[in-house]
Design a protein around this motif. Structure first.
Motif, short mmCIF file in Angstrom:
data_model
loop_
_atom_site.label_atom_id
_atom_site.label_comp_id
_atom_site.label_asym_id
_atom_site.label_seq_id
_atom_site.Cartn_x
_atom_site.Cartn_y
_atom_site.Cartn_z
N ALA A 54 0.83 -1.21 0.00
CA ALA A 54 0.00 0.00 0.00
C ALA A 54 0.87 1.26 0.00
CB ALA A 54 -0.92 0.00 1.22
N THR A 55 2.02 1.19 0.65
CA THR A 55 2.90 2.36 0.72
C THR A 55 3.51 2.68 -0.63
OG1 THR A 55 3.41 1.88 3.03
CG2 THR A 55 4.96 3.28 1.83
N TRP A 56 3.97 1.67 -1.34
CA TRP A 56 4.68 1.90 -2.61
C TRP A 56 3.78 1.87 -3.83
CZ3 TRP A 56 9.17 4.10 -2.41
CH2 TRP A 56 9.92 3.97 -1.25
N ALA A 57 2.53 1.49 -3.69
CA ALA A 57 1.61 1.41 -4.83
C ALA A 57 1.42 2.76 -5.54
CB ALA A 57 0.26 0.85 -4.37
N PRO A 58 1.27 3.90 -4.84
CA PRO A 58 1.11 5.16 -5.58
C PRO A 58 2.32 5.52 -6.45
CG PRO A 58 0.49 5.46 -3.28
CD PRO A 58 1.10 4.10 -3.40
N THR A 59 3.52 5.29 -5.94
CA THR A 59 4.72 5.61 -6.70
C THR A 59 4.86 4.69 -7.90
OG1 THR A 59 5.78 6.38 -4.68
CG2 THR A 59 7.22 5.89 -6.55
N ILE A 60 4.56 3.42 -7.72
CA ILE A 60 4.61 2.47 -8.84
C ILE A 60 3.54 2.81 -9.86
CG2 ILE A 60 4.26 0.05 -9.46
CD1 ILE A 60 5.58 -0.63 -6.72
N ALA A 61 2.35 3.20 -9.40
CA ALA A 61 1.26 3.55 -10.31
C ALA A 61 1.62 4.75 -11.17
CB ALA A 61 -0.01 3.83 -9.51
N ILE A 62 2.25 5.76 -10.60
CA ILE A 62 2.60 6.94 -11.40
C ILE A 62 3.72 6.61 -12.37
CG2 ILE A 62 4.28 8.08 -9.90
CD1 ILE A 62 1.41 9.76 -11.77
N ALA A 63 4.64 5.73 -11.99
CA ALA A 63 5.69 5.32 -12.92
C ALA A 63 5.09 4.58 -14.11
CB ALA A 63 6.72 4.44 -12.20
N VAL A 64 4.12 3.72 -13.86
CA VAL A 64 3.44 3.01 -14.95
C VAL A 64 2.65 3.99 -15.81
CG1 VAL A 64 1.61 1.32 -15.43
CG2 VAL A 64 3.36 0.82 -13.73
N ALA A 65 2.02 4.99 -15.18
CA ALA A 65 1.27 6.00 -15.94
C ALA A 65 2.20 6.78 -16.86
CB ALA A 65 0.54 6.94 -14.98
N PHE A 66 3.40 7.15 -16.38
CA PHE A 66 4.38 7.84 -17.22
C PHE A 66 4.78 6.96 -18.41
CE2 PHE A 66 5.42 11.15 -14.08
CZ PHE A 66 5.67 12.21 -14.94
N LEU A 67 4.99 5.68 -18.16
CA LEU A 67 5.39 4.76 -19.22
C LEU A 67 4.28 4.63 -20.27
CD1 LEU A 67 7.54 2.74 -20.21
CD2 LEU A 67 6.32 1.00 -18.92
N ILE A 68 3.05 4.45 -19.83
CA ILE A 68 1.92 4.32 -20.76
C ILE A 68 1.74 5.61 -21.56
CG2 ILE A 68 -0.59 4.10 -20.88
CD1 ILE A 68 -0.34 2.10 -18.53
N PHE A 69 1.84 6.76 -20.88
CA PHE A 69 1.69 8.04 -21.57
C PHE A 69 2.79 8.21 -22.61
CE2 PHE A 69 2.61 12.58 -21.98
CZ PHE A 69 1.36 13.06 -22.34
N GLY A 70 4.01 7.88 -22.25
CA GLY A 70 5.13 8.02 -23.19
C GLY A 70 4.98 7.14 -24.41
N VAL A 71 4.49 5.93 -24.24
CA VAL A 71 4.31 5.02 -25.37
C VAL A 71 3.13 5.48 -26.22
CG1 VAL A 71 3.63 2.67 -25.99
CG2 VAL A 71 5.38 3.05 -24.26
N ARG A 72 2.04 5.90 -25.59
CA ARG A 72 0.84 6.28 -26.32
C ARG A 72 1.00 7.59 -27.08
NH1 ARG A 72 -2.65 9.29 -23.83
NH2 ARG A 72 -4.14 10.13 -25.26
N VAL A 73 1.61 8.59 -26.45
CA VAL A 73 1.69 9.92 -27.03
C VAL A 73 2.99 10.11 -27.81
CG1 VAL A 73 1.79 12.37 -26.44
CG2 VAL A 73 0.18 10.89 -25.29
N GLY A 74 4.07 9.50 -27.37
CA GLY A 74 5.35 9.65 -28.05
C GLY A 74 6.09 10.89 -27.59
#
Length: 159
Positions: A54-74
């Motif tokens: 629960a402690t590290w889930a927000p940080t991991i979630a935002i890292a995954v969001a950055f990765l998805i955004f970078g792949v989707r938008v370029g």
């Protein structure tokens, strides 16, 4: 210069808006992670495997969001599709695969007047090897390096 200046500007605005949103969300997620770590440090929460997740889930979630955004938008939004009605201006399209070599790091287009172009990957610039001025620049740099190695030209010491 770009082939579709209005489209490029719109894509970049979408990219900047998404990055700004992700950065603000990232700061909030990092703050939440630090807050939960502080609560565990102060013995207000009991450390456990579930609490660690629960402690590290927000940080991991935002890292995954950055990765998805970078792949989707370029990079700088170059993967976003044009909207209906956005037409070309006749300028050179630099994102054409025919002009990019060595995994998108070397650009050579004789019809593009630019000397420096933005790389497809990362936030760097590269020379347009289809432009004779770029070869002149490379020759001057190589000659300077060779003269320095041979001891003809003494570079000032650093530091």
């Amino acid at each position: 210069m770009t082939e579709r200046a209005a489209t490029s500007a719109r894509r970049y605005r979408v990219y900047l808006s998404g990055i700004a949103t992700l950065l603000l969300a990232g700061v909030a997620c990092a703050d939440l992670t630090l807050f939960l770590l502080a609560l565990q440090q102060w013995d207000l929460l009991t450390p456990s495997p579930l609490m660690a997740v629960a402690t590290w889930a927000p940080t991991i979630a935002i890292a995954v969001a950055f990765l998805i955004f970078g792949v989707r938008v370029g990079e700088a939004g170059h993967r976003l599709p044009p909207l209906p009605g956005e037409s070309g201006s006749g300028y050179v399209q630099r994102d054409d695969d025919r002009h990019w070599h060595l995994a998108g790091t070397v650009y050579a287009n004789r019809h593009d007047p630019a000397i420096l172009v933005h790389q497809r990957v990362g936030s760097r610039w590269t020379l347009n090897l289809g432009n004779p001025v770029a070869w002149t620049i490379l020759t001057i740099v190589a000659a300077g390096a060779l003269l320095s190695l041979l001891g003809v030209v003494h570079l000032p010491p650093t530091g």
